[in-house]
Design a protein around this motif. Sequence first.
Motif, PDB file in Angstrom:
ATOM      1  N   GLN A  12       0.792  -1.198  -0.031  1.00  0.00           N
ATOM      2  CA  GLN A  12       0.033   0.182   0.022  1.00  0.00           C
ATOM      3  C   GLN A  12       0.633   1.269  -0.104  1.00  0.00           C
ATOM      4  O   GLN A  12       1.974   1.294   0.293  1.00  0.00           O
ATOM      5  CB  GLN A  12      -0.841  -0.167   1.336  1.00  0.00           C
ATOM      6  CG  GLN A  12      -1.978  -1.035   1.048  1.00  0.00           C
ATOM      7  CD  GLN A  12      -3.089  -0.737   2.284  1.00  0.00           C
ATOM      8  OE1 GLN A  12      -2.747  -0.267   3.489  1.00  0.00           O
ATOM      9  NE2 GLN A  12      -4.364  -1.292   2.130  1.00  0.00           N
ATOM     10  N   ALA A  13       0.398   2.334  -0.476  1.00  0.00           N
ATOM     11  CA  ALA A  13       0.955   3.581  -0.592  1.00  0.00           C
ATOM     12  C   ALA A  13       1.485   3.903   1.007  1.00  0.00           C
ATOM     13  O   ALA A  13       0.687   3.715   1.952  1.00  0.00           O
ATOM     14  CB  ALA A  13       0.067   4.437  -0.878  1.00  0.00           C
ATOM     15  N   GLY A  14       2.567   4.498   1.117  1.00  0.00           N
ATOM     16  CA  GLY A  14       3.128   4.799   2.303  1.00  0.00           C
ATOM     17  C   GLY A  14       4.104   3.902   2.865  1.00  0.00           C
ATOM     18  O   GLY A  14       4.671   3.840   3.898  1.00  0.00           O
ATOM     19  N   SER A  15       4.067   2.439   2.449  1.00  0.00           N
ATOM     20  CA  SER A  15       4.665   1.389   2.749  1.00  0.00           C
ATOM     21  C   SER A  15       6.166   1.538   2.406  1.00  0.00           C
ATOM     22  O   SER A  15       6.597   2.496   1.717  1.00  0.00           O
ATOM     23  CB  SER A  15       4.032   0.263   2.292  1.00  0.00           C
ATOM     24  OG  SER A  15       2.993  -0.144   2.993  1.00  0.00           O
ATOM     25  N   SER A  16       6.908   0.333   2.780  1.00  0.00           N
ATOM     26  CA  SER A  16       8.188   0.361   2.380  1.00  0.00           C
ATOM     27  C   SER A  16       8.782  -0.926   1.860  1.00  0.00           C
ATOM     28  O   SER A  16       8.036  -2.016   2.209  1.00  0.00           O
ATOM     29  CB  SER A  16       9.165   0.457   3.935  1.00  0.00           C
ATOM     30  OG  SER A  16       9.100   1.735   4.305  1.00  0.00           O
ATOM     31  N   ARG A  66      13.684   9.462  -0.052  1.00  0.00           N
ATOM     32  CA  ARG A  66      12.689   8.172  -0.085  1.00  0.00           C
ATOM     33  C   ARG A  66      13.254   6.998  -0.356  1.00  0.00           C
ATOM     34  O   ARG A  66      13.023   6.014   0.400  1.00  0.00           O
ATOM     35  CB  ARG A  66      11.264   8.231  -0.760  1.00  0.00           C
ATOM     36  CG  ARG A  66      10.493   9.446  -0.562  1.00  0.00           C
ATOM     37  CD  ARG A  66       9.240   9.327  -1.373  1.00  0.00           C
ATOM     38  NE  ARG A  66       9.330   9.028  -3.027  1.00  0.00           N
ATOM     39  CZ  ARG A  66       9.064   8.260  -3.637  1.00  0.00           C
ATOM     40  NH1 ARG A  66       8.142   7.294  -2.894  1.00  0.00           N
ATOM     41  NH2 ARG A  66       9.195   8.255  -5.020  1.00  0.00           N
ATOM     42  N   ASN A  83      11.135   3.876   0.928  1.00  0.00           N
ATOM     43  CA  ASN A  83      10.247   4.138   1.838  1.00  0.00           C
ATOM     44  C   ASN A  83       9.073   5.038   1.525  1.00  0.00           C
ATOM     45  O   ASN A  83       9.202   5.528   0.215  1.00  0.00           O
ATOM     46  CB  ASN A  83      11.084   4.750   3.038  1.00  0.00           C
ATOM     47  CG  ASN A  83      11.944   3.973   3.784  1.00  0.00           C
ATOM     48  OD1 ASN A  83      11.743   2.779   3.858  1.00  0.00           O
ATOM     49  ND2 ASN A  83      13.047   4.823   4.052  1.00  0.00           N
ATOM     50  N   SER A  84       8.226   5.147   1.850  1.00  0.00           N
ATOM     51  CA  SER A  84       7.204   6.392   1.609  1.00  0.00           C
ATOM     52  C   SER A  84       6.606   5.715   0.078  1.00  0.00           C
ATOM     53  O   SER A  84       6.644   6.820  -0.749  1.00  0.00           O
ATOM     54  CB  SER A  84       7.588   7.678   1.692  1.00  0.00           C
ATOM     55  OG  SER A  84       7.878   7.884   3.086  1.00  0.00           O
ATOM     56  N   LEU A  85       6.536   4.739  -0.029  1.00  0.00           N
ATOM     57  CA  LEU A  85       6.154   4.356  -1.676  1.00  0.00           C
ATOM     58  C   LEU A  85       4.808   5.019  -2.188  1.00  0.00           C
ATOM     59  O   LEU A  85       3.672   4.948  -1.305  1.00  0.00           O
ATOM     60  CB  LEU A  85       6.088   2.951  -1.793  1.00  0.00           C
ATOM     61  CG  LEU A  85       7.477   2.163  -1.689  1.00  0.00           C
ATOM     62  CD1 LEU A  85       7.129   0.554  -1.549  1.00  0.00           C
ATOM     63  CD2 LEU A  85       8.210   2.294  -3.177  1.00  0.00           C
ATOM     64  N   LYS A  86       4.828   5.451  -3.335  1.00  0.00           N
ATOM     65  CA  LYS A  86       3.705   5.883  -3.788  1.00  0.00           C
ATOM     66  C   LYS A  86       3.276   5.373  -5.302  1.00  0.00           C
ATOM     67  O   LYS A  86       4.107   4.185  -5.774  1.00  0.00           O
ATOM     68  CB  LYS A  86       4.042   7.245  -4.369  1.00  0.00           C
ATOM     69  CG  LYS A  86       4.763   8.382  -3.464  1.00  0.00           C
ATOM     70  CD  LYS A  86       5.331   9.871  -3.968  1.00  0.00           C
ATOM     71  CE  LYS A  86       5.878  10.490  -3.042  1.00  0.00           C
ATOM     72  NZ  LYS A  86       6.433  11.747  -3.737  1.00  0.00           N
ATOM     73  N   ASP A  89       5.362   4.882  -7.922  1.00  0.00           N
ATOM     74  CA  ASP A  89       6.669   4.092  -7.962  1.00  0.00           C
ATOM     75  C   ASP A  89       6.463   2.471  -8.592  1.00  0.00           C
ATOM     76  O   ASP A  89       7.261   1.930  -8.726  1.00  0.00           O
ATOM     77  CB  ASP A  89       7.144   3.885  -6.906  1.00  0.00           C
ATOM     78  CG  ASP A  89       7.492   5.246  -5.967  1.00  0.00           C
ATOM     79  OD1 ASP A  89       7.106   5.293  -4.849  1.00  0.00           O
ATOM     80  OD2 ASP A  89       8.177   5.743  -6.686  1.00  0.00           O
ATOM     81  N   SER A 116      -3.089   2.552  -4.075  1.00  0.00           N
ATOM     82  CA  SER A 116      -3.618   3.719  -3.387  1.00  0.00           C
ATOM     83  C   SER A 116      -4.356   3.504  -2.213  1.00  0.00           C
ATOM     84  O   SER A 116      -5.164   2.489  -2.043  1.00  0.00           O
ATOM     85  CB  SER A 116      -3.924   4.799  -4.379  1.00  0.00           C
ATOM     86  OG  SER A 116      -5.170   4.204  -5.015  1.00  0.00           O
TER      87      SER A 116
END
Length: 116
Positions: A12-16, A66, A83-86, A89, A116
């Motif tokens: 999910q978005a925000g993951s690493s 990131r 980090n902080s995947l979008k 990415d 997202s």
Amino acid sequence: VQLVESGGGLVQAGSSLRLACAASGSTSSINAMGWYRQAPGKQREVVAGITSGGGKTNYADSVKGRFTISRDNDKNTMYLQMNSLKPEDTAVYYCRAVVAGGRNYWGQGTQVTVSS
């Protein structure tokens, strides 16, 4: 030189995620290495690069702050901490090695999908 990427997945978005690129073969000939990515319908683009000793790195503007590239030459492995995947990415991530003499080697790629 053979390169094998691992560590991709669906997050999910925000993951690493942490990608790894394991090198084998004539690893002593490897100089600079880098991570690239290719999203559907787009050209392959550079994500990050690292020199042979790991002392110098560079990043695409889109991932600065990131992503972190590193390498462990004792383990013949390069990493990409993301980090902080979008969602933007999302792509297939490839590692590349440049050996003495200038020849390039590529891995087969690992899929990263960010929802997202």
